[in-house]
Enzyme design. Sequence first.
Site, short mmCIF file in Angstrom:
data_model
loop_
_atom_site.label_atom_id
_atom_site.label_comp_id
_atom_site.label_asym_id
_atom_site.label_seq_id
_atom_site.Cartn_x
_atom_site.Cartn_y
_atom_site.Cartn_z
N GLU A 119 0.80 -1.26 0.16
CA GLU A 119 -0.01 -0.17 0.26
C GLU A 119 0.88 1.32 0.12
OE1 GLU A 119 -0.81 -1.55 3.95
OE2 GLU A 119 -1.06 0.47 4.72
N LYS A 127 2.75 4.57 1.04
CA LYS A 127 3.01 4.91 2.22
C LYS A 127 2.91 6.44 2.22
CE LYS A 127 7.11 5.31 5.72
NZ LYS A 127 7.24 6.64 5.78
N ASP A 148 2.50 10.35 3.16
CA ASP A 148 3.29 11.47 3.85
C ASP A 148 2.73 12.41 4.41
OD1 ASP A 148 5.95 12.69 4.24
OD2 ASP A 148 6.47 13.38 2.28
N TYR A 188 -4.44 2.66 8.45
CA TYR A 188 -3.57 1.55 7.99
C TYR A 188 -3.30 0.58 9.08
CZ TYR A 188 -0.14 4.73 9.13
OH TYR A 188 0.75 5.92 9.66
N LYS A 235 10.99 2.90 -0.17
CA LYS A 235 10.98 4.40 -0.41
C LYS A 235 11.23 4.59 -1.92
CE LYS A 235 10.96 6.84 3.02
NZ LYS A 235 11.62 7.39 3.85
N CYS A 279 40.43 22.54 16.41
CA CYS A 279 39.07 22.91 16.58
C CYS A 279 38.83 24.21 16.18
CB CYS A 279 38.76 22.32 18.02
SG CYS A 279 37.06 22.89 18.44
N CYS A 306 37.35 25.89 19.66
CA CYS A 306 38.60 26.09 20.86
C CYS A 306 39.72 25.99 20.58
CB CYS A 306 37.95 24.88 21.99
SG CYS A 306 38.63 23.48 21.60
N CYS A 348 37.62 17.01 18.15
CA CYS A 348 38.51 18.00 19.05
C CYS A 348 38.66 17.28 20.30
CB CYS A 348 37.40 19.12 19.23
SG CYS A 348 37.84 20.10 20.47
N CYS A 365 35.82 22.78 25.52
CA CYS A 365 35.32 23.24 24.24
C CYS A 365 34.00 23.80 24.24
CB CYS A 365 35.42 22.12 22.96
SG CYS A 365 35.01 22.71 21.47
S1 IVH Z 1 2.37 0.96 9.09
C1 IVH Z 1 3.98 -0.79 13.20
N1 IVH Z 1 1.50 2.00 7.12
O1 IVH Z 1 5.36 5.92 8.24
C2 IVH Z 1 4.25 -0.28 11.86
N2 IVH Z 1 2.66 3.30 8.23
O2 IVH Z 1 8.07 5.25 8.62
C3 IVH Z 1 2.89 1.02 11.85
N3 IVH Z 1 3.20 5.58 7.27
O3 IVH Z 1 5.26 6.03 11.79
C4 IVH Z 1 3.13 1.81 10.37
N4 IVH Z 1 1.77 5.28 5.47
O4 IVH Z 1 3.41 7.32 10.19
C5 IVH Z 1 2.09 2.24 7.88
N5 IVH Z 1 0.59 2.56 4.86
C6 IVH Z 1 1.35 2.69 6.13
C7 IVH Z 1 1.69 4.20 6.34
C8 IVH Z 1 2.69 4.33 7.18
C9 IVH Z 1 2.59 6.36 6.17
C10 IVH Z 1 3.95 6.11 8.26
C11 IVH Z 1 3.80 6.08 9.72
C12 IVH Z 1 4.78 5.43 10.24
C13 IVH Z 1 5.88 6.05 9.44
C14 IVH Z 1 7.15 4.88 9.54
#
Ligand code: IVH
Length: 705
Positions: free
Chosen positions: A123, A125, A127, A233, A321, A426, A429, A444, A450
């Site tokens: 699914e 991710k 942002d 999610y 990613k 450094c 300092c 340093c 420092c």
């Molecule tokens: S699952 C135990 N699913 O990504 C894991 N996270 O980098 C629970 N996020 O803190 C997270 N889309 O804020 C999950 N489809 C998705 C997501 C997702 C965005 C975020 C979430 C998490 C962060 C981790």
Amino acid sequence: MADIPVDQMTEAQARVELGTLAAAIAQANRAYHTLDAPELSDAAYDALKRRNAAIEARFPTLKRGDSPSDRIGAQVGEGFGKIAHSVPMLSLENAFEDSDVADFDDRVRKYLGQETTISYTAEPKIDGLSLSLRYENGVLLQAATRGDGEVGENVTENARTIADIPQRLSDAPDVLEVRGEVYMSHADFAALNERQLAKGEKTFANPRNAAAGSLRQLDASITAARPLRFFAYAWGALSNPLALTQADSISRLNRLGFQTNPLTVLCSGPSDMLAHYRLIESQRATLGYDIDGVVYKVNDLALQARLGFRSTTPRWAIAHKFPAELAWTWLEAIDIQVGRTGALSPVARLAPVTVGGVVVSNATLHNEDYIAGRDAKGNPIRDGKDIRIGDWVQVYRAGDVIPKIADVDLEKRPDAAQPFEFPHICPECGSEAVREDGDAVRRCVGGLICPAQAVERLKHFVARGAFDIEGLGAKQIELFFNDPDLPVKTPADIFTLAARDAANGLRRLKNRDGFGEKSTTNLFAAIEAKRLIPLDRLIFALGIRHVGEAAAGLLARHYSTWENFESNITRAVEGSPEWADLTAIDGVGAVLAGSLVAAFQTEAERAAIDALVAHLSVQPVVARAPVDSPVAGLTVVFTGTLEKMTRAEAKARAEALGAKVAGSVSAKTNLLVAGPGAGSKAKDAEKHGVKVIDEDAWLTLIGAT
Ligand code: IVH
């Protein structure tokens, strides 16, 4: 230790105890009122207050300015209240390459000892920022941000204004914590920025900042006017499972009234996962909201449970990613910053450039080798091209991380550009900056003399996970560090601040810019509350190189009290029994131990630590609450072939049940679990009289059959 009867107390004893009681009561108030996470029973709290009152009655002149008898409850903190998450909000491990996804699948199957295909959900991710919603009997009771994963901010009133978040659910488990992402669409983001501009108010750099800024408004009516959305999610606490699989649980959340992402699909193994990744990536530009990758999760929840968690990430999920975003710009200067441990870090100052929607004007250059165009082993990077001031450089950002310089265009290099000479002194300092064998970083050697190291140490000292003093962040530390009237140069100075401010009735702080009567009182109360500090936080706060939060926890649980820790570490020179004891702690290696012991041997460091501890009352840390299981506290060794689980799983499960898993049999071993083909370990067990059982007996013992 039994309490001294009040009528037999000396004045000195009374003074000390009034201080300790004030700190303990302040801490309990904060836990109760601000964190919503009471640490004491009502009876224990009342007993503290009564004892405080009794001592004050006998020694009225010793009553403190901040006496708990004069206060009702805690100061309601400015900002949001805190909510402790009943199930921690974790983050995800990242994958960048296709091969990382195949490796992830391999690791999962190896852990489970399963050769056949495993199904995963895939699914987008999102942002945005994550949010946890708690429903009890179908009614939305609480909404909390992720915070540090353990404690988040209470944003319930704001969450109620988001249309995608149902206020009531029908047919839901009695307790249901729904987790997901708050985000803003591109169209809503653009319109919001236009409105902000028209009103002469600040605009947001990207939709994620806009979403975060909108959710974290103290005035919920502002949040209500901002177009926020929510995708569900995941989940936290649950009184009943939602379903048996990830995919069905998400469908159930959708039927309960939550938005779930329409691009969620079920995949049967890595090639399917990668195909879906490509599909989502191809739609990225037209989705209408920001995503930064694809999340894969093991579909079968029983397998998820077996896989479990590492300290901050689940073993059953990974975030794949999208590639980093890139841009080209001029490198105008290279500055050297000196960090807490003395590391000299080169920072690129850039002509501002937009990289993936964010204006970037600084980037990290890592270390001197990186600038010179070679890696730690001396191999060329960027085909050996060095980086010079005046160069045309490529900047990239991957998610939240600090921007980096990836490449340099030699065709655009100005004729006058010279190779960068990394300082050996450094810049803060003037001490020597040396690079030890095997270290990529030049440091340093000034230690606490420092100023850069001293101020960074202080920032670390007050940070989250350490003393976490409300109202005393990095910015205030900078101010106090350079303050001629009320300087804070070492951690101990923080605890004399209030007294110094009050000396001669001057009370200068409250008339300063940025401080008033109320913020001064709050700051001093926040400092006061931290005189009582758990040992693990104190150890972490000292900022000793290699001693991070996890190591501080291990040390605190091993030594339990400050006195024990301090006397052992002081004597733990290499070769001593204390050194052997220290390095025998699981998770403490020679490098960490050496760094810790050296800090206690260095005169200035030691003086700063002693001065600090004189102001504190350090709470002992008890070893983790013993797990209630038949194998808790036992040292177990596995040998031979295990047929029902892999070694990794056997070890993780035994440890989760409080057992210690060792690699070889000794007189300290309590149990040998032997599968077919057990060899020398079985003989060792016989020699030491260790009990031997087979895998089935082990599973019966831990109740796993
Ligand atoms: S699952 C135990 N699913 O990504 C894991 N996270 O980098 C629970 N996020 O803190 C997270 N889309 O804020 C999950 N489809 C998705 C997501 C997702 C965005 C975020 C979430 C998490 C962060 C981790």
